[in-house]
Write an enzyme that holds these catalytic residues in place. Sequence first.
Site, PDB file in Angstrom:
ATOM      1  N   GLU A  47       0.865  -1.191   0.000  1.00  0.00           N
ATOM      2  CA  GLU A  47       0.000   0.000   0.000  1.00  0.00           C
ATOM      3  C   GLU A  47       0.900   1.240   0.000  1.00  0.00           C
ATOM      4  O   GLU A  47       1.995   1.205   0.597  1.00  0.00           O
ATOM      5  CB  GLU A  47      -0.844  -0.025   1.279  1.00  0.00           C
ATOM      6  CG  GLU A  47      -1.577   1.263   1.614  1.00  0.00           C
ATOM      7  CD  GLU A  47      -2.133   1.274   3.048  1.00  0.00           C
ATOM      8  OE1 GLU A  47      -1.520   0.653   3.947  1.00  0.00           O
ATOM      9  OE2 GLU A  47      -3.200   1.896   3.246  1.00  0.00           O
ATOM     10  N   ASN A 110      -6.861   6.413  -1.481  1.00  0.00           N
ATOM     11  CA  ASN A 110      -5.775   5.456  -1.214  1.00  0.00           C
ATOM     12  C   ASN A 110      -6.028   4.319  -2.196  1.00  0.00           C
ATOM     13  O   ASN A 110      -6.990   3.562  -2.020  1.00  0.00           O
ATOM     14  CB  ASN A 110      -5.855   4.988   0.243  1.00  0.00           C
ATOM     15  CG  ASN A 110      -4.673   4.118   0.629  1.00  0.00           C
ATOM     16  OD1 ASN A 110      -3.991   3.571  -0.243  1.00  0.00           O
ATOM     17  ND2 ASN A 110      -4.428   3.979   1.920  1.00  0.00           N
ATOM     18  N   LYS A 127      -9.378   2.280  -1.646  1.00  0.00           N
ATOM     19  CA  LYS A 127      -9.568   1.752  -0.287  1.00  0.00           C
ATOM     20  C   LYS A 127     -10.886   2.202   0.326  1.00  0.00           C
ATOM     21  O   LYS A 127     -11.215   3.394   0.335  1.00  0.00           O
ATOM     22  CB  LYS A 127      -8.405   2.208   0.599  1.00  0.00           C
ATOM     23  CG  LYS A 127      -8.378   1.584   2.000  1.00  0.00           C
ATOM     24  CD  LYS A 127      -7.106   1.992   2.716  1.00  0.00           C
ATOM     25  CE  LYS A 127      -6.970   1.364   4.078  1.00  0.00           C
ATOM     26  NZ  LYS A 127      -5.682   1.772   4.736  1.00  0.00           N
ATOM     27  N   GLU A 146      -5.900   8.802   7.806  1.00  0.00           N
ATOM     28  CA  GLU A 146      -6.426   8.404   6.491  1.00  0.00           C
ATOM     29  C   GLU A 146      -7.813   8.984   6.251  1.00  0.00           C
ATOM     30  O   GLU A 146      -8.142   9.327   5.113  1.00  0.00           O
ATOM     31  CB  GLU A 146      -6.468   6.879   6.367  1.00  0.00           C
ATOM     32  CG  GLU A 146      -5.087   6.247   6.299  1.00  0.00           C
ATOM     33  CD  GLU A 146      -5.153   4.819   5.845  1.00  0.00           C
ATOM     34  OE1 GLU A 146      -4.769   3.928   6.618  1.00  0.00           O
ATOM     35  OE2 GLU A 146      -5.581   4.569   4.710  1.00  0.00           O
ATOM     36  N   CYS A 172      -4.837  -2.933   2.987  1.00  0.00           N
ATOM     37  CA  CYS A 172      -4.537  -2.830   4.406  1.00  0.00           C
ATOM     38  C   CYS A 172      -5.694  -3.112   5.372  1.00  0.00           C
ATOM     39  O   CYS A 172      -6.069  -4.248   5.564  1.00  0.00           O
ATOM     40  CB  CYS A 172      -3.902  -1.468   4.693  1.00  0.00           C
ATOM     41  SG  CYS A 172      -2.962  -1.510   6.203  1.00  0.00           S
ATOM     42  N   ASN A 197       0.336  -1.068   5.424  1.00  0.00           N
ATOM     43  CA  ASN A 197       1.263  -0.326   6.288  1.00  0.00           C
ATOM     44  C   ASN A 197       0.681  -0.427   7.681  1.00  0.00           C
ATOM     45  O   ASN A 197      -0.306   0.277   7.975  1.00  0.00           O
ATOM     46  CB  ASN A 197       1.333   1.159   5.905  1.00  0.00           C
ATOM     47  CG  ASN A 197       2.086   1.439   4.626  1.00  0.00           C
ATOM     48  OD1 ASN A 197       3.205   1.939   4.660  1.00  0.00           O
ATOM     49  ND2 ASN A 197       1.504   1.147   3.484  1.00  0.00           N
TER      50      ASN A 197
HETATM   51  N1  ING Z   1      -3.101   0.400   8.795  1.00  0.00           N
HETATM   52  C1  ING Z   1      -3.532  -0.390   9.884  1.00  0.00           C
HETATM   53  C2  ING Z   1      -4.216  -1.695   9.480  1.00  0.00           C
HETATM   54  O1  ING Z   1      -5.415  -1.826   9.428  1.00  0.00           O
HETATM   55  C3  ING Z   1      -4.735  -0.530  11.996  1.00  0.00           C
HETATM   56  C4  ING Z   1      -4.365   0.375  10.849  1.00  0.00           C
HETATM   57  C5  ING Z   1      -3.764  -1.299  12.650  1.00  0.00           C
HETATM   58  C6  ING Z   1      -6.035  -0.598  12.370  1.00  0.00           C
HETATM   59  C7  ING Z   1      -4.146  -2.146  13.703  1.00  0.00           C
HETATM   60  C8  ING Z   1      -6.432  -1.448  13.419  1.00  0.00           C
HETATM   61  C9  ING Z   1      -5.484  -2.219  14.083  1.00  0.00           C
HETATM   62  O2  ING Z   1      -3.460  -2.626   9.272  1.00  0.00           O
HETATM   63  C10 ING Z   1      -3.740   0.797   7.663  1.00  0.00           C
HETATM   64  N2  ING Z   1      -3.009   1.541   6.803  1.00  0.00           N
HETATM   65  O3  ING Z   1      -4.895   0.526   7.424  1.00  0.00           O
END
Ligand code: ING
Length: 319
Positions: A47, A110, A127, A146, A172, A197
Amino acid sequence: MKGTFLLAGGQLGPIARTDTRASVVKRLMALMHRAHAAGARLIVFPELALTTFFPRWYMPDQAEVDAFFETEMPNAAVQPLFDLAAKLGIGFYLGYAEKTVQGGRTRRFNTAILVDTKGRIVGKYRKIHLPGHAEPVPSYPWQHLEKRYFEVGDLGFPVWRTMGGILGMAICNDRRWPETFRVMGLQGVELVMLGYNTPAMNRMGGEAPHLRMVHHTLSIQSGAYQNGTYVCAVAKAGMEEGCLMMGGSAIVSPAGEIMAQAASLEDELILAPIDLDACQFNKTTVFNFAEHRRIEHYALITSRTGAEPPPPGDPDSEI
Ligand code: ING
């Protein structure tokens, strides 16, 4: 044989804020060369693969934010990657920040594209599940904006007939929502490609760090198994601008088994032999949707957004 090919995941290590697009494209091309040398016909990149993960910062100046976006795809910086893909006959998935004018309005998404073995863009996904928040929270050690910098994707979860099969894309956070895989599963998807990410730990420490990997693999393995599809999930990993991003790029079989997984937090290639016909076993037995799903009981899934628990129970029913 159609639908049988070697699939590559091109994990990236950190991209610094000052790294040029050209320097990143060089890294992507090096991974593509290695994938081709191994015999791969398709490579999945992360991503937002052309820049650092900029939603970690609050930037009030829109011009500063827009510096992370691409207004054309391909463009001069990325063209060498497209040319190499056509020369080597290898397709790729690429995530990037898309700025475009649509209906007389500037839109920002995104985005991920699917490029075929002739270097042609055959599919685009924007996204849909945008995590985090729209306003900065000063107390956070890093932001996740985001919802501020991107609109919710407006293309749905399409699939494409290409590479001898039915391919789909996600990005993601989408992998954490079963609806993502099910909507593509209902279109017969056989390979879901996604970049991510993901910070290696919760910024407020509310969760044991090892759970990040548990939740990542749980999400992609269940998505694969419950829809009879391969999943290829590829990270931007490592210590990036002071924020440790998890690795764990993986290729999952339609049976839900991890076939290949990255071991580092740097640029790393993972490979697995794909036979898209192998999806048919789950799709025609355990997850034969037409045979077994009961949509007359699923209405809440699309009619209700947030959970609505029942009214309080009878007080003496407590245990
Ligand atoms: N990053 C993370 C993901 O969903 C996240 C944000 C991390 C949300 C952990 C909830 C828990 O992997 C992106 N860019 O969506």
